[in-house]
Design a protein around this motif. Structure first.
Motif, PDB file in Angstrom:
ATOM      1  N   CYS A  74       0.815  -1.211   0.000  1.00 41.53           N
ATOM      2  CA  CYS A  74       0.000   0.000   0.000  1.00 41.53           C
ATOM      3  C   CYS A  74       0.852   1.266   0.000  1.00 41.53           C
ATOM      4  O   CYS A  74       0.322   2.375   0.152  1.00 41.53           O
ATOM      5  CB  CYS A  74      -0.955  -0.006   1.195  1.00 41.53           C
TER       6      CYS A  74
ATOM      7  N   CYS B 245     -13.298   1.573   0.073  1.00 44.10           N
ATOM      8  CA  CYS B 245     -13.751   2.940  -0.210  1.00 44.10           C
ATOM      9  C   CYS B 245     -14.056   3.680   1.093  1.00 44.10           C
ATOM     10  O   CYS B 245     -14.292   3.069   2.139  1.00 44.10           O
ATOM     11  CB  CYS B 245     -15.008   2.915  -1.076  1.00 44.10           C
ATOM     12  N   TYR B 246     -14.077   5.016   1.001  1.00 39.92           N
ATOM     13  CA  TYR B 246     -14.457   5.842   2.144  1.00 39.92           C
ATOM     14  C   TYR B 246     -15.935   5.626   2.458  1.00 39.92           C
ATOM     15  O   TYR B 246     -16.707   5.141   1.604  1.00 39.92           O
ATOM     16  CB  TYR B 246     -14.222   7.326   1.852  1.00 39.92           C
TER      17      TYR B 246
ATOM     18  N   GLN C 246      -9.279   4.828  -3.643  1.00 42.48           N
ATOM     19  CA  GLN C 246      -9.448   5.519  -2.367  1.00 42.48           C
ATOM     20  C   GLN C 246      -8.650   4.887  -1.227  1.00 42.48           C
ATOM     21  O   GLN C 246      -7.708   5.483  -0.714  1.00 42.48           O
ATOM     22  CB  GLN C 246     -10.938   5.579  -2.000  1.00 42.48           C
ATOM     23  N   VAL C 247      -8.976   3.678  -0.824  1.00 42.90           N
ATOM     24  CA  VAL C 247      -8.350   3.058   0.352  1.00 42.90           C
ATOM     25  C   VAL C 247      -7.655   1.753  -0.048  1.00 42.90           C
ATOM     26  O   VAL C 247      -8.227   0.923  -0.750  1.00 42.90           O
ATOM     27  CB  VAL C 247      -9.392   2.755   1.446  1.00 42.90           C
TER      28      VAL C 247
ATOM     29  N   CYS D 295      -8.583  -3.376  -2.183  1.00 43.81           N
ATOM     30  CA  CYS D 295      -9.054  -1.989  -2.206  1.00 43.81           C
ATOM     31  C   CYS D 295     -10.356  -1.844  -1.427  1.00 43.81           C
ATOM     32  O   CYS D 295     -11.155  -2.776  -1.328  1.00 43.81           O
ATOM     33  CB  CYS D 295      -9.267  -1.523  -3.646  1.00 43.81           C
TER      34      CYS D 295
END
Length: 394
Positions: free
Chosen positions: A277, A299-300, A286-287, A297
């Motif tokens: 990462c 997401c917020y 995003q994350v 992966c």
């Protein structure tokens, strides 16, 4: 003048090209090197040759791993140019130890038992300290032959040469007769036995015994049933290597590698998980969630992961089942707020609703009118009560 079938050597020529060596004399040295190469059994599995040129500086003309055929070596030697100043013999020997006698530059591993040999050709007195450097080289297993020409300092030759000195020091009066040393070196390197002369049929190593010889193999190889040829051992068999993850066999040796997402540690054996990462390593929008050498992966809050498992899309927070409003959900960018229908009011929990209480609101003007009417009524009542009392008395 048959080629010498000497046992394999890692042989380095160190030649003096200081100002005292005239151009035509230097050409004689190059001829001597070429004729020496003709007498050697040169090849990838036999003798490796390197040439160094020195004066006040040192130049490695070619290391041990560059050429494995005589023609290429001789061609390279023909293009060597003199350096023309100084006689830093100690520096030259030190450079041989540091930069030439290394496995990276073609020296065979110590386990192969290949002799490391230096032949120094000089016509003068060293301008630096030779004794300690030569002693260090010999302690490291390097055998040094000293060739003196014309004005060469004999004491310096004795200081740098290996023992016994009478077998490791050669002297000629001029460069014009240096070629005579070729036959002496051929005799030195070619012992009269079947293993040295190549009259055996061993593929790799011949070992003398009392009457004949036996064949053997280099480390990483095993002798075949014919007792002559050798087969590379699979060094990656279980129990043969010490790699943490992946073993790659390589012609009797091996190297360690790591699985994807891991990197090889400086010990060249063990592996450490990479931070997948870290910036530039992943393709999450995003994350990024690191997971033992891999990643996934996310997401917020307010976004959901798309089918490509990399990018994200904004969620409708007022979609059924996503909010906890009792009556009305108002979407606000990536969040929401609750509201109520007409006639209801939002409770302090900001989620539920209660019916609103209606009340008649009286204006100030109407309040004043009411007070005036009440005052009038009180006045009339009092007057009537007074009249009633008067008539009763009379």
């Amino acid at each position: 003048d048959i080629a010498c079938k000497n046992r394999p050597l890692d042989l380095v020529f160190i030649i003096d090209s200081s100002r005292s060596v005239r151009p035509e004399e230097f050409e004689k040295v190059k001829i001597f090197l070429s004729e020496m190469i003709d007498t050697l059994d040169v090849g990838e599995r036999t003798t490796h040759v390197a040439v160094m040129n020195y004066a006040s500086t040192v130049k490695v003309e070619f290391p041990l791993q560059t050429y494995f055929d005589k023609a290429s070596m001789k061609e390279a030697i023909s293009h060597i140019e003199p350096l023309s100043s100084g006689t830093m013999t100690g520096l030259a020997i030190q450079t041989a130890m540091d930069e030439v006698f290394t496995e990276e530059m073609g020296t065979r591993p110590a386990s192969f038992n290949i002799p490391k040999v230096v032949i120094v050709v000089t016509d003068g007195r060293p301008q630096d300290q030779v004794q300690d450097v030569a002693a260090s080289a010999q302690t490291a297993g390097i055998e040094i032959y000293a060739v003196g020409v014309d004005r060469a300092d004999m004491q310096s030759l004795r200081i740098m040469a290996s023992e016994p000195l009478d077998e490791h020091i050669f002297y000629v009066e001029t460069y014009g007769v240096i070629e005579k040393l070729t036959s002496k070196f051929r005799e030195t390197f070619c012992a009269a036995n079947m293993c040295a002369l190549g009259t055996h049929d061993c593929e790799q190593v011949s070992v003398r015994n009392s009457k004949s010889y036996l064949c053997d193999c280099y480390e990483g190889y095993t002798l075949n049933p014919d007792k002559r040829t050798c087969l590379a051992v699979d060094m990656c068999e279980p129990g043969r290597h010490n790699c943490d993850q992946i073993c790659v066999s390589n012609n009797g040796s091996y190297a360690c590698e790591c699985y994807e997402g891991y990197t090889l540690n400086p010990d060249k054996k063990t592996c450490s998980a990479m931070d997948m990462c870290a910036p530039g390593r992943h393709d999450c929008e995003q994350v990024c969630l690191s997971n033992d050498g891999s990643y996934s992966c996310d997401c917020y809050e307010g976004y959901t992961l798309n089918a490509d498992k990399k990018t994200c899309s904004a969620v409708d927070m007022c979609a059924p089942g996503r909010h906890d409003c009792e009556q009305v959900c108002l979407r606000d960018d990536l969040s929401y707020t609750c509201d109520c229908y007409q006639g209801y009011t939002l409770n302090p929990d900001k989620k539920t609703c209660s019916r609103a209480i209606t009340s008649s609101l009286v204006t100030t003007e109407e309040s004043c009118k009411c007070e005036a009417i009440a005052a009038l009524q009180d006045s009339v009542t009092s007057h009537l009560e007074a009249l009633s009392t008067k008539y009763i008395l009379f």
